[in-house]
Structures are given as structure tokens and as C-alpha cells.
Design a protein around this motif. Structure first.
Motif, PDB file in Angstrom:
ATOM      1  N   ALA A   1       7.772   5.130 -15.422  1.00  0.00           N
ATOM      2  CA  ALA A   1       8.616   6.016 -15.925  1.00  0.00           C
ATOM      3  C   ALA A   1       8.468   6.645 -17.531  1.00  0.00           C
ATOM      4  O   ALA A   1       9.183   7.595 -17.916  1.00  0.00           O
ATOM      5  N   LEU A   2       7.628   5.943 -18.323  1.00  0.00           N
ATOM      6  CA  LEU A   2       7.803   6.040 -19.690  1.00  0.00           C
ATOM      7  C   LEU A   2       7.419   7.793 -20.107  1.00  0.00           C
ATOM      8  O   LEU A   2       7.958   8.130 -20.965  1.00  0.00           O
TER       9      LEU A   2
ATOM     10  N   VAL B   1       1.043  -1.291   0.112  1.00  0.00           N
ATOM     11  CA  VAL B   1      -0.132  -0.106   0.105  1.00  0.00           C
ATOM     12  C   VAL B   1       0.821   1.290   0.081  1.00  0.00           C
ATOM     13  O   VAL B   1       0.478   2.151  -0.550  1.00  0.00           O
ATOM     14  N   LEU B   2       1.961   1.488   0.725  1.00  0.00           N
ATOM     15  CA  LEU B   2       2.902   2.518   0.873  1.00  0.00           C
ATOM     16  C   LEU B   2       3.600   2.536  -0.680  1.00  0.00           C
ATOM     17  O   LEU B   2       3.608   3.766  -0.970  1.00  0.00           O
ATOM     18  N   MET B   3       3.827   1.340  -1.343  1.00  0.00           N
ATOM     19  CA  MET B   3       4.516   1.597  -2.508  1.00  0.00           C
ATOM     20  C   MET B   3       3.530   2.346  -3.601  1.00  0.00           C
ATOM     21  O   MET B   3       3.758   2.829  -4.426  1.00  0.00           O
ATOM     22  N   ILE B   4       2.294   1.806  -3.480  1.00  0.00           N
ATOM     23  CA  ILE B   4       1.202   2.315  -4.325  1.00  0.00           C
ATOM     24  C   ILE B   4       0.625   3.807  -4.080  1.00  0.00           C
ATOM     25  O   ILE B   4       0.859   4.748  -4.977  1.00  0.00           O
ATOM     26  N   TRP B   5       0.680   4.277  -2.947  1.00  0.00           N
ATOM     27  CA  TRP B   5       0.285   5.610  -2.474  1.00  0.00           C
ATOM     28  C   TRP B   5       1.649   6.408  -2.801  1.00  0.00           C
ATOM     29  O   TRP B   5       1.348   7.625  -3.371  1.00  0.00           O
ATOM     30  N   THR B   6       2.642   5.974  -2.561  1.00  0.00           N
ATOM     31  CA  THR B   6       3.839   7.070  -3.045  1.00  0.00           C
ATOM     32  C   THR B   6       4.065   7.040  -4.298  1.00  0.00           C
ATOM     33  O   THR B   6       4.492   8.408  -5.049  1.00  0.00           O
ATOM     34  N   GLY B   7       3.608   6.167  -5.310  1.00  0.00           N
ATOM     35  CA  GLY B   7       3.505   6.172  -6.706  1.00  0.00           C
ATOM     36  C   GLY B   7       2.633   7.078  -7.299  1.00  0.00           C
ATOM     37  O   GLY B   7       2.619   7.803  -8.209  1.00  0.00           O
ATOM     38  N   LEU B   8       1.297   6.984  -6.443  1.00  0.00           N
ATOM     39  CA  LEU B   8       0.246   7.923  -6.858  1.00  0.00           C
ATOM     40  C   LEU B   8       0.790   9.481  -6.722  1.00  0.00           C
ATOM     41  O   LEU B   8       0.641  10.128  -7.534  1.00  0.00           O
ATOM     42  N   VAL B   9       1.520   9.584  -5.703  1.00  0.00           N
ATOM     43  CA  VAL B   9       1.994  11.068  -5.501  1.00  0.00           C
ATOM     44  C   VAL B   9       3.024  11.425  -6.443  1.00  0.00           C
ATOM     45  O   VAL B   9       3.012  12.626  -7.125  1.00  0.00           O
ATOM     46  N   GLY B  10       3.784  10.449  -7.009  1.00  0.00           N
ATOM     47  CA  GLY B  10       4.847  10.750  -7.921  1.00  0.00           C
ATOM     48  C   GLY B  10       4.089  10.801  -9.341  1.00  0.00           C
ATOM     49  O   GLY B  10       4.664  11.792 -10.148  1.00  0.00           O
ATOM     50  N   GLN B  11       3.220  10.181  -9.527  1.00  0.00           N
ATOM     51  CA  GLN B  11       2.663  10.288 -10.960  1.00  0.00           C
ATOM     52  C   GLN B  11       2.061  11.671 -11.103  1.00  0.00           C
ATOM     53  O   GLN B  11       1.781  11.815 -12.586  1.00  0.00           O
ATOM     54  N   PHE B  12       1.689  12.476 -10.302  1.00  0.00           N
ATOM     55  CA  PHE B  12       1.204  13.764 -10.704  1.00  0.00           C
ATOM     56  C   PHE B  12       2.377  14.730 -11.277  1.00  0.00           C
ATOM     57  O   PHE B  12       1.886  15.960 -11.693  1.00  0.00           O
ATOM     58  N   GLY B  13       3.406  14.339 -11.167  1.00  0.00           N
ATOM     59  CA  GLY B  13       4.523  15.022 -11.670  1.00  0.00           C
ATOM     60  C   GLY B  13       4.939  14.623 -13.075  1.00  0.00           C
ATOM     61  O   GLY B  13       5.965  15.034 -13.642  1.00  0.00           O
ATOM     62  N   GLU B  14       4.288  13.816 -13.773  1.00  0.00           N
ATOM     63  CA  GLU B  14       4.543  13.301 -15.026  1.00  0.00           C
ATOM     64  C   GLU B  14       4.305  14.263 -16.165  1.00  0.00           C
ATOM     65  O   GLU B  14       4.930  14.056 -17.216  1.00  0.00           O
ATOM     66  N   THR B  15       3.623  15.360 -15.961  1.00  0.00           N
ATOM     67  CA  THR B  15       3.476  16.324 -17.000  1.00  0.00           C
ATOM     68  C   THR B  15       4.677  17.179 -17.166  1.00  0.00           C
ATOM     69  O   THR B  15       4.680  18.456 -17.803  1.00  0.00           O
ATOM     70  N   GLY B  16       5.838  17.003 -16.407  1.00  0.00           N
ATOM     71  CA  GLY B  16       7.030  17.627 -16.654  1.00  0.00           C
ATOM     72  C   GLY B  16       7.894  17.985 -15.257  1.00  0.00           C
ATOM     73  O   GLY B  16       8.901  18.405 -15.346  1.00  0.00           O
ATOM     74  N   ASP B  17       7.188  17.750 -14.153  1.00  0.00           N
ATOM     75  CA  ASP B  17       7.901  17.659 -13.047  1.00  0.00           C
ATOM     76  C   ASP B  17       8.737  16.477 -12.713  1.00  0.00           C
ATOM     77  O   ASP B  17       8.342  15.683 -11.802  1.00  0.00           O
ATOM     78  N   TRP B  18       9.879  16.212 -13.447  1.00  0.00           N
ATOM     79  CA  TRP B  18      10.537  15.011 -13.222  1.00  0.00           C
ATOM     80  C   TRP B  18      11.108  14.810 -11.820  1.00  0.00           C
ATOM     81  O   TRP B  18      11.541  13.741 -11.477  1.00  0.00           O
ATOM     82  N   ALA B  19      11.424  15.964 -11.235  1.00  0.00           N
ATOM     83  CA  ALA B  19      12.010  15.757  -9.942  1.00  0.00           C
ATOM     84  C   ALA B  19      11.110  15.162  -8.894  1.00  0.00           C
ATOM     85  O   ALA B  19      11.254  14.082  -8.262  1.00  0.00           O
ATOM     86  N   GLN B  20       9.693  15.532  -9.045  1.00  0.00           N
ATOM     87  CA  GLN B  20       8.730  14.701  -8.330  1.00  0.00           C
ATOM     88  C   GLN B  20       8.403  13.296  -8.773  1.00  0.00           C
ATOM     89  O   GLN B  20       8.493  12.448  -7.806  1.00  0.00           O
ATOM     90  N   LEU B  21       8.508  13.264  -9.987  1.00  0.00           N
ATOM     91  CA  LEU B  21       8.323  11.795 -10.875  1.00  0.00           C
ATOM     92  C   LEU B  21       9.330  10.833 -10.068  1.00  0.00           C
ATOM     93  O   LEU B  21       9.171   9.584  -9.699  1.00  0.00           O
ATOM     94  N   ASN B  22      10.396  11.274 -10.249  1.00  0.00           N
ATOM     95  CA  ASN B  22      11.704  10.661  -9.803  1.00  0.00           C
ATOM     96  C   ASN B  22      11.845  10.227  -8.378  1.00  0.00           C
ATOM     97  O   ASN B  22      12.162   9.074  -7.858  1.00  0.00           O
ATOM     98  N   LEU B  23      11.727  11.399  -7.607  1.00  0.00           N
ATOM     99  CA  LEU B  23      11.908  11.346  -6.193  1.00  0.00           C
ATOM    100  C   LEU B  23      10.917  10.238  -5.485  1.00  0.00           C
ATOM    101  O   LEU B  23      11.114   9.317  -4.891  1.00  0.00           O
ATOM    102  N   TRP B  24       9.598  10.432  -5.845  1.00  0.00           N
ATOM    103  CA  TRP B  24       8.483   9.614  -5.222  1.00  0.00           C
ATOM    104  C   TRP B  24       8.624   8.168  -6.042  1.00  0.00           C
ATOM    105  O   TRP B  24       8.337   7.035  -5.538  1.00  0.00           O
ATOM    106  N   GLY B  25       9.264   8.213  -7.267  1.00  0.00           N
ATOM    107  CA  GLY B  25       9.364   6.744  -7.761  1.00  0.00           C
ATOM    108  C   GLY B  25      10.342   6.042  -6.743  1.00  0.00           C
ATOM    109  O   GLY B  25      10.336   4.834  -6.924  1.00  0.00           O
ATOM    110  N   VAL B  26      11.548   6.572  -6.691  1.00  0.00           N
ATOM    111  CA  VAL B  26      12.629   6.102  -5.950  1.00  0.00           C
ATOM    112  C   VAL B  26      11.820   5.642  -4.525  1.00  0.00           C
ATOM    113  O   VAL B  26      12.352   4.583  -4.092  1.00  0.00           O
TER     114      VAL B  26
END
Length: 282
Positions: A216-217, A140-165
């Protein structure tokens, strides 16, 4: 169009007629397959020994939940584009597409999928609860942190990758817990089936590993090819980790039930004469 207004790249990309149709088809096949296999799991559980029947019933619940979520995604997809100038253009007002419903559905279905493992391996009830909880927490923690990160996929790569890690760290924790459950499954499986849990482990790694790739795509570019590739990866991952996984467990339990002397399971496998003389309802 300001990327910060939208959560997902689908709302920034113009699709060709072929790409839009492919996206619709991918989502339609996905929710259709999940709905269809509700009946499969409800039907096949009757051939299993009573102690194992909860496993396909949980698969049926997963199919229903995932099917509803994907049906909603399909509706979003068709409402979020307008045909203009020979192409499908993202709507600038009203409905936008979002993958967030996938994450909401995973929050429901992933703990159910993980609970199926100790149930299928026939572990003791206290052990089933303990292992289900220990796997579900990092999941569940994996899913929720991924959810936060995917909101950065429109150009905020720092958010996407930080929460992806961060999400990946929870995924590693989950893998450790799953591996421990697999080892317990090896110990508790009948001799002819002791190789099954390890095979399932490699299947788990191969199929669950598709999700971080899809996550990550967007960094490869805002274009129709990336949009369709991601929807395809998400759908392949959903079908393999839910539907195919459920079928694999059901077949394992059918074999396990037959080896335990449960006559309906042996009959379903065509092995009734070789089964020990236990009653049909054992």
C-alpha cells in the motif's frame, strides 16, 4: 512521463545518490543472505532425526529460489537508472524496474514454507498433504490477486485497493488454515515444546503482516523515501518469513529430535548425557 506505461513507481521516481545506493545495498544483502543460508540449512539437517530432515532441505530450496529472484531484482535496479545531473533518473528506454519477479518467486516459495509447518509438527502423512494443500490454495490466490493489484500502483488506486482487498480476504482464509495447523502442532508437540507453535503463530502474524504495508505504500507519494522504504519492508519481510523462519523451525526440530532420543541432536545441544539410550541412527 506517462505513469500508465510503467508497472511500478520505481520507474517514475528520481533517486539521490544515497537513495540509489541504499536500494542496491538492500537488494544485495537480501540475495546474499539467502544464498549464504543454503549452506546453513544443508549443514544443520544432519543433526536432525531422519523424519525431520526434509524441513531444512525445503528451507535450502526456498533460499536458492528467493536468492535467484532477488539477484534478478538487483540487476533490474542497477539497469533501470541512469546517473544524470547528480541524481539517478529512471531510464526512459530499454530496461525498467519491476517487482513482479517477487510475486513469481512467492508463488514457488510460499507453498514450500507452509508445507514445512505440518512436517515440523510431525503430523501423519495424509494430514501433512491435506493441510499443505488447504494452506497453499489461499496463499497462491493471495499472491496472484496482489500481483494484479500492484500494476495499479502508478496511479490507479482503484485497481490497487480493490485487488488489495481481495488479496486480503485470501490472506484471512490463509490465516484460518495456518491457525488450524498450529493447533494441531500444539497437540502433537512433546510436552516441553507445546508452547512453541503458539509463539510461532504470533511471529507469523508479525512478519507476514509487513507485506500488505509495503503493497500500500505507493499511495503515500511518488518519492525516493517511499521507494526505499518499500524495498526495505519487502526485504525485511522476505528475510524474516523465509530465512529466520527456517532457522526457528530448525532449532525447534533439533530440540524435538533430542527429546525423541536422537543422539546427534542431543550432542549438538550439549545434552547427550540426558538423552534416552536410543542408538545414534534412530
Amino acid at each position: 512521463m506517462d505513469p500508465s506505461v510503467f508497472a511500478n513507481i520505481e520507474n517514475l521516481v528520481t533517486l539521490s545518490d544515497t537513495q540509489f545506493t541504499l536500494g542496491s545495498l538492500i537488494l544485495m544483502v537480501s540475495y546474499g543472505a539467502h544464498f549464504a543460508f543454503i549452506l546453513y540449512f544443508l549443514w544443520t539437517q544432519k543433526d536432525l532425526a531422519p523424519r525431520y530432515r526434509l524441513v531444512p532441505l525445503l528451507s535450502a530450496l526456498v533460499m536458492a529460489s528467493a536468492g535467484l529472484s532477488l539477484l534478478r531484482e538487483f540487476s533490474f535496479w542497477n539497469e533501470a537508472y541512469t546517473f544524470s545531473g547528480g541524481a539517478y533518473v529512471p531510464a526512459t528506454e530499454g530496461q525498467t524496474f519491476t517487482n513482479a519477479f517477487r510475486y513469481g518467486n512467492w508463488t514457488i516459495t510460499v507453498p514450500l514454507l507452509l508445507t514445512q509447518l505440518p512436517l515440523a509438527f510431525g503430523l501423519a502423512r495424509p494430514e501433512i498433504r491435506r493441510r499443505a494443500i488447504r494452506m497453499s490454495i489461499p496463499a497462491v490466490l493471495m499472491i496472484w490477486t496482489g500481483l494484479v493489484g500492484q500494476f495499479g500502483e502508478t496511479g490507479d488506486w482503484a485497481q490497487l485497493n480493490l485487488w488489495g482487498v481481495i488479496s486480503t480476504l485470501f490472506f484471512v482464509w490463509l490465516l484460518i488454515e495456518v491457525r488450524a495447523t498450529i493447533k494441531a502442532g500444539v497437540v502433537n508437540s512433546p510436552a516441553p515444546l507445546k508452547g512453541f507453535p503458539d509463539k510461532l503463530w504470533w511471529y507469523f502474524l508479525a512478519t507476514w503482516g509487513l507485506y500488505p504495508i509495503a503493497y500500500a505504500l505507493p499511495q503515500l507519494g511518488f518519492n525516493g523515501e517511499v521507494v526505499i522504504a518499500r524495498q526495505l519492508l519487502f526485504s525485511i519481510a522476505d528475510l524474516s518469513t523465509k530465512l529466520v523462519y527456517g532457522v526457528i523451525l530448525s532449532r525447534y526440530l533439533l530440540r524435538r529430535s533430542a527429546l525423541g532420543g536422537y543422539l546427534p541432536a542431543a550432542e549438538a545441544l550439549g545434552e547427550a548425557p540426558a538423552v534416552a539410550d536410543k542408538p545414534r541412527g534412530a
